[in-house]
Design an enzyme around this catalytic site. Structure first.
Site, PDB file in Angstrom:
ATOM      1  N   CYS A 102       1.123  -1.311  -0.211  1.00  0.00           N
ATOM      2  CA  CYS A 102       0.405   0.022   0.160  1.00  0.00           C
ATOM      3  C   CYS A 102       0.910   1.092  -0.062  1.00  0.00           C
ATOM      4  CB  CYS A 102      -0.501   0.092   1.523  1.00  0.00           C
ATOM      5  SG  CYS A 102      -2.367  -1.063   0.705  1.00  0.00           S
TER       6      CYS A 102
ATOM      7  N   CYS B 178      14.767  30.301 -14.187  1.00  0.00           N
ATOM      8  CA  CYS B 178      14.818  31.301 -15.472  1.00  0.00           C
ATOM      9  C   CYS B 178      13.362  31.020 -15.192  1.00  0.00           C
ATOM     10  CB  CYS B 178      15.362  30.957 -16.089  1.00  0.00           C
ATOM     11  SG  CYS B 178      15.168  31.971 -17.599  1.00  0.00           S
TER      12      CYS B 178
ATOM     13  N   CYS C 256       9.312  57.541 -31.503  1.00  0.00           N
ATOM     14  CA  CYS C 256       9.301  58.232 -30.787  1.00  0.00           C
ATOM     15  C   CYS C 256       7.933  59.394 -31.289  1.00  0.00           C
ATOM     16  CB  CYS C 256       9.979  58.695 -31.385  1.00  0.00           C
ATOM     17  SG  CYS C 256      10.783  61.084 -31.299  1.00  0.00           S
TER      18      CYS C 256
END
Ligand SMILES: [Zn+2]
Ligand SMILES: [Zn+2]
Ligand SMILES: [Zn+2]
Ligand SMILES: [Zn+2]
Ligand SMILES: [Zn+2]
Ligand SMILES: [Zn+2]
Ligand SMILES: [Zn+2]
Lengths: 496, 151
Positions: free
Chosen positions: A170, A234, A316
């Protein structure tokens, strides 16, 4: 398992595509050396001695701690690992905790039941949990395993220190099922409401299959790394590198294998100058409110002068209408002329003092949020667009060199400029959540610095997009100023 | 299908010989791991007078894994959703191989007597149970009459 190589000296002269790419990471460090020539004085606020470890190095590191505990407490490696796992790999804490009160230490480590004296009676037998069920509590001949209801011949019934006895078959089946569910060091006793742990030695001494053994080792290693405050996996989806730092600080980790850039402490994308708790709140808020905010982050705006629809196709924020040539700011739609000197009018959100009733307050709150969200989103988008600009720069450089105008080295400064722009804009993006949550007192100084950084970044972006007609010295000067502003802001506001 | 483990045979025998009061669990004729279950709504609960059908299945690695249980009869209960799935800790992370079919069924019966709206599975039901318990109980009685009392 490579990608761990330290920054090797770049062999100047032959740039492959890979070299271009490795230069274009927000975490690239070349500018720091450049900066170091001029201002070696102040410490870099982002400096963080993070190491990339191989699996073998991680194992050695863990084993060192395990051996120290084994040696000092005279326990098995299996128990030492269990103690260390529960006590965040603090060897001194384990040793002193154990020596202060063995019984309560073993109980909190889930090795014995709280209040049981068995540990004190036989301290040297601690590791021997896989002994046959104690003969004085169970009559071996009449023992019936409560799980399989089979009479177990005496030799094959076992219990942990809790004396919940079950047959070996078991235990084996149970541990295998738990391993298949992804468990390892966290498998508990089979009895209901018993939380004693089936530690490594017990699990691996059972006759489980080789496959399950390997899985167990794999999962438990993962748990050991996850519980170690100096180690981090990571965050890259298919990357299994492990990083090591002396302290769990909110500092930047750059993975050279998968290019992830993340915070060592919390694992989110690197977020200086914002702290871990704040960025978590901000990201949750953005996810919740994204629908309201989506409307505002559309790609197009009308020219404030001639109302023609203008698409933003570069990073930009200094826009020039292609029809009427009007110069304006993408974010506030104000005339660009005013931005040269007083750009901060654009990045600063003005708190509205007229918040008469609740609904006005709610509207004001949404307006405040949208102000910051729009700028946050806008810089994220600019980062993406500037990646495309970089592609174009690479093409142009290729053509130039092939046509005999200059060498690769001559044009390297342009790539450096693009990488620096990405790094600066990244920090700028993360100043907005910081500003959103900050209190009024220090806000003026912060937003002043933020506006200064923003202005220099837009200048740099403008110059890079028009690199052909920009003087190299002028561009390099702009790079220096932008990075200096970025570092100043981090030094003053980034707390790790 | 592999031979039936001794444990399942024993449990089945005992369930038949000494049934739990208010609960009947009968193995399917063609599959001894599949049980047809009927739970009587407990006295003094909004489910009183109802007969609730459930299905119970013992997976291949039972008792190392918990049995799978589901209500077939519709029931208005904060811990049971539209599909009849039950939010009960011993059917999930608190399962122990030492527990049995009998203990699971008893726990389900107890859940009918004591709904727990703070750990909800059916959010709308749990919400009402918290803010307006008497209306929720009226709904539960209504559903019991409608779905659990035919014949
Ligand atoms: Zn004991
Ligand atoms: Zn057994
Ligand atoms: Zn136990
Ligand atoms: Zn990685
Ligand atoms: Zn963080
Ligand atoms: Zn225009
Ligand atoms: Zn503006």
């Amino acid at each position: 398992m490579d990608g761990c190589a330290e920054d090797s000296a770049d062999s100047e002269g032959d740039y492959s595509e890979d070299d271009f790419d490795s230069y274009y990471h927000p975490g690239g460090d070349y500018i720091d050396t450049e900066d170091g020539q001029t201002s070696a004085d102040s410490a870099d606020p982002e400096l963080f001695p993070v190491e990339c470890l191989t699996i073998e190095q991680v194992e050695n590191l863990l084993n060192e701690a395990v051996n120290a505990v084994c040696h000092s407490l005279n326990t098995s490696p299996s128990l030492a690992k269990l103690f260390l796992l529960i006590h965040s790999w603090d060897v001194q804490k384990v040793i002193s905790g154990y020596k202060a009160d063995v019984s309560s230490f073993l109980a909190t480590s889930r090795v014995i039941t709280a209040g049981c004296n068995c540990a004190l009676a036989q301290p040297s037998l601690l590791h021997n949990h896989l002994a046959p069920a104690a003969a004085d509590t169970v009559n071996e001949d009449s023992f019936v395993c409560p799980v399989c209801t089979c009479a177990a011949p005496g030799k094959s019934a076992l219990s942990l220190k809790c004396q919940h006895v079950f047959c070996v078959d078991c235990w084996t089946a149970y541990v295998q099922v738990k391993i298949s569910e992804g468990l390892s060091t966290d498998i508990t006793c089979m009895a209901q409401n018993c939380d004693l742990l089936v530690h490594e030695e017990v699990a691996l001494q059972l006759p489980i299959s080789n496959y399950h053994k390997l899985q167990y080792q794999h999962f438990s290693f993962h748990n050991y790394v996850m519980s170690h405050p100096q180690l981090r996996y990571c965050v890259g989806p298919n990357c299994s590198l492990v990083f090591k730092a002396p302290e769990a600080l909110a500092k930047r980790v750059v993975c050279r294998q998968c290019t992830s850039v993340f915070c060592f402490k919390c694992g989110n994308s690197y977020h200086a100058p914002t702290d871990c708790g704040t960025i978590k709140n901000w990201l949750t808020k953005c996810a919740d409110d994204s629908e309201t905010a989506n409307y505002f982050s559309a790609h197009t705006k009308d020219c404030p002068n001639c109302n023609i629809c203008i698409e933003k196709n570069g990073g930009c924020n200094h826009m020039q209408c292609y029809k009427c040539k009007h110069d304006f700011c993408w974010m506030c739609l104000g005339d660009w002329k005013g931005h040269g000197t007083e750009y901060y009018e654009c990045s600063r959100y003005k708190e509205n003092s007229e918040t008469a009733n609740e609904s006005a307050k709610a509207r004001a709150a949404l307006r405040k949020y949208l102000h910051y969200y729009e700028r946050w989103q806008n810089h994220a988008k600019s980062l993406k667009l500037e990646e495309k600009t970089l592609e174009k720069i690479k093409e142009r450089i290729n053509q130039k060199v092939m046509n005999g105008s200059g060498t690769w080295i001559d044009w390297q400064y342009l790539l450096d400029a693009a990488a620096l722009l990405a790094k600066c804009r990244y920090t700028l993006q993360y100043t907005y959540p910081y500003a959103y949550y900050m209190n009024q007192e220090s806000k003026n100084l912060f937003e002043y610095q933020q506006a200064q950084l923003e202005a220099e970044i837009e200048n740099l972006s403008w110059k890079i997009e028009r690199a052909e007609t920009t003087d190299r010295g002028d561009l390099e000067n702009q790079m220096y100023i932008a990075e200096k502003r970025r570092k100043t802001l981090l030094k003053d506001f980034f707390q790790t | 299908m592999s031979a039936l483990p001794r444990r399942i045979i024993k449990e089945t025998q005992r369930l038949m010989a000494e049934p739990v009061p208010g609960i009947s669990a009968v193995p399917d004729e063609s599959n001894a791991r599949y049980f047809h279950v009927i739970v009587t709504g407990p006295e003094d609960s909004p489910f009183e007078g109802g007969l609730f059908k459930l299905e119970l299945f013992l997976p291949e690695d039972y008792p190392m894994s918990a049995p799978k249980v589901r209500f077939i009869t519709k029931i208005y209960h904060p811990n049971i959703d539209k599909l009849g799935r039950i939010c009960l800790d011993i059917l999930k992370d608190k399962w122990s191989p030492a527990l049995q079919i009998r203990t699971v069924l008893l726990s389900i019966q107890a859940l009918l007597s004591a709904p727990n709206p703070d750990d909800p599975l059916a959010n709308d039901v749990a919400e009402l149970w918290k803010i307006n318990e008497s209306e929720a109980i009226r709904n539960a009685k209504e559903w019991t009459r409608k779905y659990a009392m035919e014949n």
